[in-house]
Design a protein around this motif. Structure first.
Motif, PDB file in Angstrom:
ATOM      1  N   ALA A 108     -14.799   1.052 -23.946  1.00  0.00           N
ATOM      2  CA  ALA A 108     -16.014   1.780 -24.333  1.00  0.00           C
ATOM      3  C   ALA A 108     -16.884   1.995 -23.089  1.00  0.00           C
ATOM      4  CB  ALA A 108     -16.777   0.972 -25.374  1.00  0.00           C
ATOM      5  N   ASP A 156     -22.717   2.820 -22.259  1.00  0.00           N
ATOM      6  CA  ASP A 156     -23.783   3.139 -23.220  1.00  0.00           C
ATOM      7  C   ASP A 156     -23.265   3.301 -24.649  1.00  0.00           C
ATOM      8  OD1 ASP A 156     -22.322   5.379 -22.778  1.00  0.00           O
ATOM      9  OD2 ASP A 156     -24.030   6.723 -22.416  1.00  0.00           O
ATOM     10  N   GLN A 157     -21.979   3.066 -24.871  1.00  0.00           N
ATOM     11  CA  GLN A 157     -21.454   3.145 -26.236  1.00  0.00           C
ATOM     12  C   GLN A 157     -21.762   1.852 -26.984  1.00  0.00           C
ATOM     13  OE1 GLN A 157     -17.365   4.770 -25.046  1.00  0.00           O
ATOM     14  NE2 GLN A 157     -17.266   4.920 -27.266  1.00  0.00           N
ATOM     15  N   ARG A 158     -21.672   1.924 -28.307  1.00  0.00           N
ATOM     16  CA  ARG A 158     -21.840   0.705 -29.119  1.00  0.00           C
ATOM     17  C   ARG A 158     -20.551   0.438 -29.863  1.00  0.00           C
ATOM     18  NH1 ARG A 158     -26.345  -1.585 -31.060  1.00  0.00           N
ATOM     19  NH2 ARG A 158     -25.554  -1.781 -33.173  1.00  0.00           N
ATOM     20  N   ARG A 188      -9.908   5.628 -22.411  1.00  0.00           N
ATOM     21  CA  ARG A 188     -10.995   6.089 -23.277  1.00  0.00           C
ATOM     22  C   ARG A 188     -10.771   7.526 -23.726  1.00  0.00           C
ATOM     23  NH1 ARG A 188     -15.161   6.454 -19.974  1.00  0.00           N
ATOM     24  NH2 ARG A 188     -15.126   4.197 -19.700  1.00  0.00           N
ATOM     25  N   THR A 214     -10.690   8.523 -27.600  1.00  0.00           N
ATOM     26  CA  THR A 214     -11.591   9.515 -28.209  1.00  0.00           C
ATOM     27  C   THR A 214     -10.777  10.562 -28.968  1.00  0.00           C
ATOM     28  OG1 THR A 214     -13.060   9.173 -26.344  1.00  0.00           O
ATOM     29  CG2 THR A 214     -13.474  11.130 -27.674  1.00  0.00           C
TER      30      THR A 214
END
Ligand code: F6P
Length: 562
Positions: free
Chosen positions: A105, A108-110, A301, A305
């Protein structure tokens, strides 16, 4: 409310529909499918961030693909993908999340697991790894006698070895040439002896990698390495400057004698075979540097996605999974070959063996019932063109149907262009020959003697996927690994099995523990095995009693078996 049991996949109407398609296409050749549809290659090609999958040379048509995608929706693949990204406890038999996607991730992703956003923790460890790797690479980290580190020895096995070793080899062109990175995994003492040959202990860093820190092979190798280091450097204090650990088990790491300040952590929601881009990749990061490591993570990533967002009909991992199921369950294929046309990817098939076979080598579904369909295939492979001169004979003319993934690159990492042209000419020739063969008429027309015509004909209709990328680099490697991780997960969902446990490895471990006592103790427990095992144990003990250590360069004592 009583929970409804999951319908076994073979009892779904979509399964019956696939069986009908299988009958409909029986005897329909790839030659015919290509002739009837001039746009077939573009229809069955998908590109994702520079990685291309051409699946047109498969025994499928649009209806088959439609039916396969229907099965994926019916079994809830789209919901399970979301559950994985949502950090749900999809590893049901071990009651934990399987959230390796959180390892890649962005900062800044959660990604929330058990109520906690784990992304800051992931990046904290990545930052620590980056700082440490930089100190090693720059020569700032000094060994006990004040020398910089020149050798890095990764000690681990299974997922704590295969990922780093595969990726370090795949990306060796991106590695610091001043560093010597080696891997020790097997408890066979020859592994550590050969890995350490020629290394100066005062310039060597050991990275001991074990999720559990209880794995007997790894701890045995680590103890041997520590003994050799302390003997060479003359002081136990040297361990602090020459050993670091990667684990989820701080207690056992301390128990082994490595301070937790020299430990890089990860979490129980990362499966060993899904861990290469966690701290498990520390040796790799030291070899290729934090920037290249980050670029590999970007590749992961990008595929994550895509996997999460693309509709199932245009989703690369899902397509690979469905095509694999089509052969596994409707064409009686028992194996699947991985054929990278890159020497640097020599360990990629071995890596995928663990990923696929440890994940989907299951015969009980998530409800505890025996599965009634065949699950994960035997995965194997070797780089081309070497394999062509070894086992491709069987791929072309044997009696087994072996679906293959060919993996190649438009541009070479290194080496003269002529080599790459020849390499890729072979790649394209093989997939063409496998698909379209050479009919008896064509062989006869070429003037081949009549009695040799059957021997020299090729039936064709041997299915292949083509995966093509620009050049093998860290980003592309990340994409490829994530692609197969998600393929394997999707197949697990389709078959209704849990891809994230591995209870099947336990029995052998328990028995080995007991037999070790029988082999090594002066007064061993009475052997309580079957007649065959008892007599093998006794033969070994007799030979061990007479064992003579080999002289360097001399013959081994061969008293036991000759
Ligand atoms: O990282 P660890 O805990 O040493 O385990 C090593 C390997 O052993 C296994 O548990 C199988 O025995 C794998 O799943 C794992 O990757």
């Amino acid at each position: 409310m009583m929970e409804l049991l999951q319908t076994p996949v073979d009892q779904r109407p979509q399964w019956a529909a696939l069986a009908e398609h299988r009958a409909r296409l029986d005897g329909v050749s790839l030659r015919r499918l290509f002739a009837e549809n001039p746009g077939r290659a573009s229809e069955f090609t998908l590109g994702v961030d520079g990685l291309l999958l051409d699946y047109s040379k498969n025994l499928i048509d649009a209806e088959v693909m439609g039916a396969l995608v229907d099965l994926a929706y019916a079994t809830g693949v789209h919901r399970r993908i979301e559950a994985m990204f949502e950090g749900e406890r999809i590893n049901t038999t071990e009651d934990r999340a399987a959230a390796h996607v959180a390892l890649r991730a962005a900062r800044d992703q959660r990604m929330v697991i058990d109520g906690e956003n784990v992304v800051p923790r992931v990046h904290h460890v990545l930052d620590e790894m980056g700082a440490f790797a930089t100190r090693i690479r720059s020569g700032a980290w000094l060994g006990y006698t004040g020398k910089a580190i020149k050798n890095v020895v990764n000690i681990g096995i299974g997922g704590s070895d295969l990922g780093p070793v595969m990726a370090a080899e795949a990306l060796s062109a991106y590695s610091d040439p001043g560093l010597n990175v080696r891997f020790v995994s097997n408890v066979d003492g020859s592994d550590i002896v050969s890995a350490l040959r020629g290394l100066d202990q005062s310039e060597t860093l050991y990275v001991v990698v074990s999720k559990t820190f209880t794995t007997v092979e790894t701890l045995t190798n680590a103890r041997t390495a520590r003994r050799l280091l302390v003997d060479a450097l003359g002081n136990e204090d040297a361990v602090r400057r020459h050993f670091v650990a990667v684990s989820t088990n701080a207690k056992q790491v301390r128990h082994f004698g490595i301070e937790t300040e020299n430990m890089f952590g990860f979490w129980d929601w990362v499966g060993g075979r899904y861990s290469v881009e966690s701290a498990v990749g520390l040796s790799l990061m030291i070899a290729i540097g934090p920037e290249n490591f980050a670029s590999m993570t970007d590749g992961f990533r990008a595929m994550d996605t895509h996997f999460r967002e693309a509709p199932l009909a245009h989703n690369m991992p899902v397509l690979l999974a469905l095509i694999g199921l089509w052969y596994n369950n409707f064409h009686d294929a028992q194996t699947h070959a991985i054929l990278p046309y890159s020497t640097y990817l020599a360990r990629f098939p071995a890596y995928l063996q663990q990923l696929d076979m440890e994940s989907n080598g299951k015969s009980v579904d998530t409800e505890g019932r025996l599965v009634r369909v065949r699950t994960g295939p035997v995965v194997w492979g070797e780089p081309g063109t070497n394999g062509q001169h070894a086992f491709y004979q069987l791929l072309h003319q044997g009696t087994h149907l072996v679906p293959c993934d060919f993996i190649g690159f438009l541009r070479p990492v290194d080496g003269p262009d002529e080599h790459h042209d020849l390499l890729m000419a072979n790649f394209f020739a093989q997939t063409e020959a496998l698909a379209f063969g050479r009919s008896e008429e064509e062989v006869a027309a070429a003037g081949v003697r009549a009695d040799l015509v059957p021997h020299r004909s090729f039936a064709g209709d041997r299915p292949t996927n083509t995966l093509l990328a620009g050049r093998l680099n860290p980003f592309v490697l990340g994409q490829l690994v994530a692609l197969y991780e998600h393929k394997v997960f999707t197949q697990g969902v389709l078959w209704g099995i849990n891809s994230f446990d591995q209870w099947g490895v336990e029995l052998g471990k328990v028995l080995a523990h007991r037999i070790f006592d029988e082999l090594s103790q002066d007064e061993p427990p009475a052997p309580g095995h079957d007649e065959s095992t008892n007599s093998l144990v006794s033969m070994y003990r007799t030979a061990a009693a007479r064992r003579v250590r080999p002289r360097p360069g001399g013959d081994r004592d061969g008293a036991a078996v000759r």
